[in-house]
Enzyme design. Sequence first.
Site, PDB file in Angstrom:
ATOM      1  N   LYS A   1      -3.206  19.989  10.780  1.00  0.00           N
ATOM      2  CA  LYS A   1      -4.539  20.124  10.097  1.00  0.00           C
ATOM      3  C   LYS A   1      -5.403  18.919  10.371  1.00  0.00           C
ATOM      4  CE  LYS A   1      -1.791  22.520   6.638  1.00  0.00           C
ATOM      5  NZ  LYS A   1      -1.616  23.041   5.453  1.00  0.00           N
TER       6      LYS A   1
ATOM      7  N   GLY B   1       1.568  24.315   1.314  1.00  0.00           N
ATOM      8  CA  GLY B   1       1.371  22.934   0.963  1.00  0.00           C
ATOM      9  C   GLY B   1       1.969  22.733  -0.544  1.00  0.00           C
TER      10      GLY B   1
ATOM     11  N   ASN C   1       1.365  22.678  12.766  1.00  0.00           N
ATOM     12  CA  ASN C   1      -0.237  22.656  12.464  1.00  0.00           C
ATOM     13  C   ASN C   1      -0.568  21.165  11.494  1.00  0.00           C
ATOM     14  OD1 ASN C   1      -2.844  23.113  11.473  1.00  0.00           O
ATOM     15  ND2 ASN C   1      -2.432  24.591   9.913  1.00  0.00           N
TER      16      ASN C   1
ATOM     17  N   GLU D   1      -6.603  28.169   4.843  1.00  0.00           N
ATOM     18  CA  GLU D   1      -7.863  27.162   4.435  1.00  0.00           C
ATOM     19  C   GLU D   1      -8.924  27.847   5.131  1.00  0.00           C
ATOM     20  OE1 GLU D   1      -5.290  24.023   5.791  1.00  0.00           O
ATOM     21  OE2 GLU D   1      -3.934  24.467   4.147  1.00  0.00           O
TER      22      GLU D   1
ATOM     23  N   GLU E   1       2.147  33.814   5.860  1.00  0.00           N
ATOM     24  CA  GLU E   1       1.797  32.638   5.133  1.00  0.00           C
ATOM     25  C   GLU E   1       1.218  33.051   3.666  1.00  0.00           C
ATOM     26  OE1 GLU E   1       1.482  28.837   7.980  1.00  0.00           O
ATOM     27  OE2 GLU E   1      -0.627  29.476   7.721  1.00  0.00           O
TER      28      GLU E   1
ATOM     29  N   HIS F   1      -6.408  31.065   9.346  1.00  0.00           N
ATOM     30  CA  HIS F   1      -5.562  30.168   8.617  1.00  0.00           C
ATOM     31  C   HIS F   1      -6.070  30.306   7.048  1.00  0.00           C
ATOM     32  CE1 HIS F   1      -3.532  26.952   6.326  1.00  0.00           C
ATOM     33  NE2 HIS F   1      -2.847  26.956   7.313  1.00  0.00           N
TER      34      HIS F   1
ATOM     35  N   SER G   1       5.531  25.737   3.412  1.00  0.00           N
ATOM     36  CA  SER G   1       6.673  24.734   2.942  1.00  0.00           C
ATOM     37  C   SER G   1       8.145  24.956   3.476  1.00  0.00           C
ATOM     38  CB  SER G   1       6.750  24.927   1.270  1.00  0.00           C
ATOM     39  OG  SER G   1       5.583  24.531   0.567  1.00  0.00           O
TER      40      SER G   1
END
Length: 251
Positions: free
Chosen positions: A13, A175, A11, A99, A169, A97, A214
């Site tokens: 991003k 991140g 990904n 985010e 996730e 996702h 991560s």
Amino acid sequence: MTTRIPFIGGNWKMNGDLATLSDLTRNINTTLDAKSKTEVVVFPSFVYLPAIKKLLGNNTIALGAQNFCQHEQGAYTGEIAASMLKDIGCAHVLVGHSERRQLYGETDQVVAEKCVLALKHDLKPVLCVGETLAQRQSDDAESTVLAQLDAVLDQINMDDLQHLVIAYEPVWAIGTGQTASAEQAQAMHQCLRQHLRNKDNHLGEMIRIIYGGSVKPANAAAIFAMPDIDGGLIGGASLNADDFVAIVNAV
Ligand code: PEP
């Protein structure tokens, strides 16, 4: 017992530009073992999808998009339709996702609508689910993740469900450099798989459940060695070709 083909997604991003992402693609292309049995998919930004598709050629690496609109077509200025992604050669899409859920208010309902639409247009959804740190600390991790999954399972028929990939996730691991331990990840994957088995045993055996948060070359092998973890969704480390390929090789 069903053998699930491992799946690794990169990904990217909202990172990179045409030059750096082209280099990244070339480097992954040349370093990745062509005989790898793992399904590898990269998810660049919308605007670079055609250029990256061209560079991937007929290589074994597939193309995916990071998002799309929950509506079929029409007056939705600035949005991208699932049919358009299919048209330019995408095979996969990320859906829900964290985010998107956290920063753009995507609800379970919208996520479910997107999964239905993706499947209608022959795009394989990678459904992202995961709890926040607060939810984990208040012992709500499993109920949160299962509710996110159920919102989608309720809308999709059995035949289509087999095309779904689920990415667990944990939001607190994305991140942050703070990975879930292999045991923590396995516990949630096992819970998700059991939930799928309760719906349909065969489905539970065949759906791929991948871990994201991560993942790095140093921790990938331990995570992927877990019985219910079928690969990973990789953010930061997918922007470095050597790291990404090392993670693919760790499956
Ligand atoms: C992600 O955003 O899906 C992700 C897993 O990111 P990272 O690997 O950087 O934690």
